[in-house]
Enzyme design. Structure first.
Site, short mmCIF file in Angstrom:
data_model
loop_
_atom_site.label_atom_id
_atom_site.label_comp_id
_atom_site.label_asym_id
_atom_site.label_seq_id
_atom_site.Cartn_x
_atom_site.Cartn_y
_atom_site.Cartn_z
N SER A 48 6.34 -1.13 86.34
CA SER A 48 7.33 -1.76 85.42
C SER A 48 7.60 -0.99 84.28
O SER A 48 6.89 -0.19 83.74
CB SER A 48 6.71 -3.20 84.95
OG SER A 48 7.68 -3.48 83.78
N LYS A 49 8.93 -0.92 84.12
CA LYS A 49 9.45 -0.12 82.86
C LYS A 49 8.95 -0.80 81.41
O LYS A 49 9.31 0.00 80.26
CB LYS A 49 10.93 0.22 82.89
CG LYS A 49 11.87 -1.09 82.12
CD LYS A 49 13.21 -0.43 81.97
CE LYS A 49 13.78 -1.36 80.73
NZ LYS A 49 15.06 -0.94 80.20
#
Length: 438
Positions: free
Chosen positions: A252-253
């Site tokens: 996930s960013k």
RNA sequence: GGCCCCGUCGUCUAGAGGCCCAGGACACAGCCCUUUCAAGGCUGCGACACGGGUUCGAAUCCCGUCGGGGUCACCA
């Protein structure tokens, strides 16, 4: 003819896992001599689609995944933006309604939620009572007289199984009874993702749906619509996730601070940041983030190295070969060899590909590649004088192994890189380091 | 929690019953080469989640357990 698509929603950035999904779609289409399309899933009306889309198109172009139909190039099966197709979706909804596979539902969101909560409380599976279901004009009139508004829901089967074959997972089956009466059209008449998706895949003649595993459990409801609408089912291939370094969680960013605790990830990030800082680039997590492809372009990675690394995340040719040219990837790729388990992102290995690929780049090309970086860092004047170009070439030539290995695998390497790229003096040493990563 | 998917070295993986007391790559350690740093070469460390079956024989087939993940929206 095979037709595949990559269908991002305009989020403002291109996730590294998205690149891999796009890559697999692209490879498959190219290998079959088919078409690779790009479609924009923007059913959830957003204000700045254009702005949120630009980085995605840019990222795909950077890694060389060109699309045959879609934004900018258009094509015979457009529009390629879901936001422009609502009339078409409503037509499909009407068909489903006419065939008795969907119904008007006059429940308020609160009423639906109440039923859901009750099921939760009693620890049983939620199944909508269909209490506010209307299938005939008189029923509709009655609810409307109460001032209610309707959404359209799918009338899902409550017995039997949905079975389909997946190129990666084999035969998969789900009980219809577990499925909900999903909403396909909102109160305001706009349509939802799953419906749009099914209609678009049909309109665009998609033959192979290659997408992330998170869509596996969405497939039954889509198949229900596909069958109901009389479309033919595409073939499916659900790709495993690209996971966080050292875990099985989806990458996930938003979790950069956590990833930075991983030494390899931190090396990757620090190295990039030192270069970005030297060039005065913005480094907020929204734009400068190793989970987003832009990161690698900004820092000067070779797109081919990134792609080659991504190819091996969940796919392998045999027990030996790891380096492939684009053409070799196209020739050798098969969905059947895609792994089932999530593959975790390994910054060190990515770096190794970059390092190896860089060593093969001829000097003149390296000069051309690193010049813009040196200029942005203010080490070389904007129209680079020939004398400096020559000198740069000589520096890179003389230091070839060193500069190409400055990206090598040793633990200290990134640190050294950082130091040299951060160093202000345009000495041969400092100016030849950055090229190595550009 | 229900359902679905997944489970080989730290990581990416090869392996579709005997070729595997499990092969390659990255990382790590050491050695060689080298004026130095790299590159390169060699060596080492290191895994079939667990338990039952089936079989002459299982990483490979079956069952169970455990573990991980995904999904259950008028999001995509």
């Amino acid at each position: 003819m095979a037709r595949t698509r990559f269908a991002p929603s305009p989020t403002g950035y291109l996730h590294i896992g998205g690149v891999r999904t796009a890559l697999f779609n692209w490879l498959f289409a190219r290998q079959q001599g088919g078409k690779f399309l790009l479609r924009i899933d923007d059913t959830d009306a957003q204000r700045n689609v254009e702005e949120a889309l630009a980085p995605i198109l840019h990222g795909l172009k950077w890694v060389g995944l060109t699309w045959d139909e879609g934004p900018e190039v258009d094509g015979p099966h457009g529009p390629y933006y879901q936001s422009q197709k609502n009339a078409r979706y409503q037509e499909a909804v009407r068909t489903l309604l006419d065939r008795g596979l969907a119904y008007w539902d006059y429940a308020t969101p609160e009423e639906t939620k109440a039923e859901r909560d009750a099921a939760d409380r009693e620890k049983r599976q939620f199944v909508y009572s269909r209490r506010w279901m209307a299938k005939t004009p008189p029923e509709r009139a009655r609810f409307e007289a109460e001032g209610r508004q309707a959404v359209v829901r799918l009338e899902m089967p409550r017995t039997g199984k949905c079975e389909f074959r997946d190129h990666i997972r084999g035969d998969v089956s789900f009980d219809w009874a577990r499925e909900q009466d999903h909403v396909i059209q909102r109160v305001d008449g706009t349509c939802l993702y799953h419906l749009a998706n099914v209609v678009d895949d049909f309109d665009m003649k998609i033959t192979h749906v290659i997408r992330a595993e998170e869509h596996l459990s969405n497939t039954p409801r889509q198949i229900f619509m596909i069958d109901g609408l009389g479309y033919s089912r595409p073939e499916y291939a659900h790709l495993p996730f690209v996971a966080e370094p050292g875990s099985q969680n989806k990458l996930s960013k938003r979790k950069i601070p956590q990833y930075l605790k991983n030494p390899a990830f931190k090396r990757l990030y620090d190295h990039g940041k030192s270069i970005a800082d030297r060039m005065g680039l913005q480094t907020s997590a929204d734009t400068f983030n190793p989970v987003i492809v832009d990161f690698y372009e900004q820092v000067g990675y070779l797109a081919d190295a990134v792609v080659n690394y991504l190819l091996l995340l969940g796919w392998a040719y045999d027990d030996r070969r790891e380096e492939f040219t684009r053409q070799e990837m196209i020739d050798l790729f098969t969905l059947e060899r895609v792994n089932k388990a999530p593959a975790s992102f390994d910054p060190d290995k990515l770096w190794a590909f970059q390092d190896r690929a860089m060593r093969k780049v001829p000097v003149p090309e390296k000069v051309a590649k690193c010049l813009p970086f040196l200029q942005r860092a203010g080490l070389v004047p904007e129209p680079a004088p020939d004398a400096i170009r020559d000198r740069l070439a000589r520096i890179i030539e003389a230091a070839r192994d060193r500069s190409s290995s400055s990206g090598c695998a040793s633990r200290r390497r990134p640190a050294r890189c950082c130091r040299s790229s951060a160093s202000a003096s345009p000495t041969p040493r400092s100016s030849m380091r950055r090229p190595s990563t550009s």
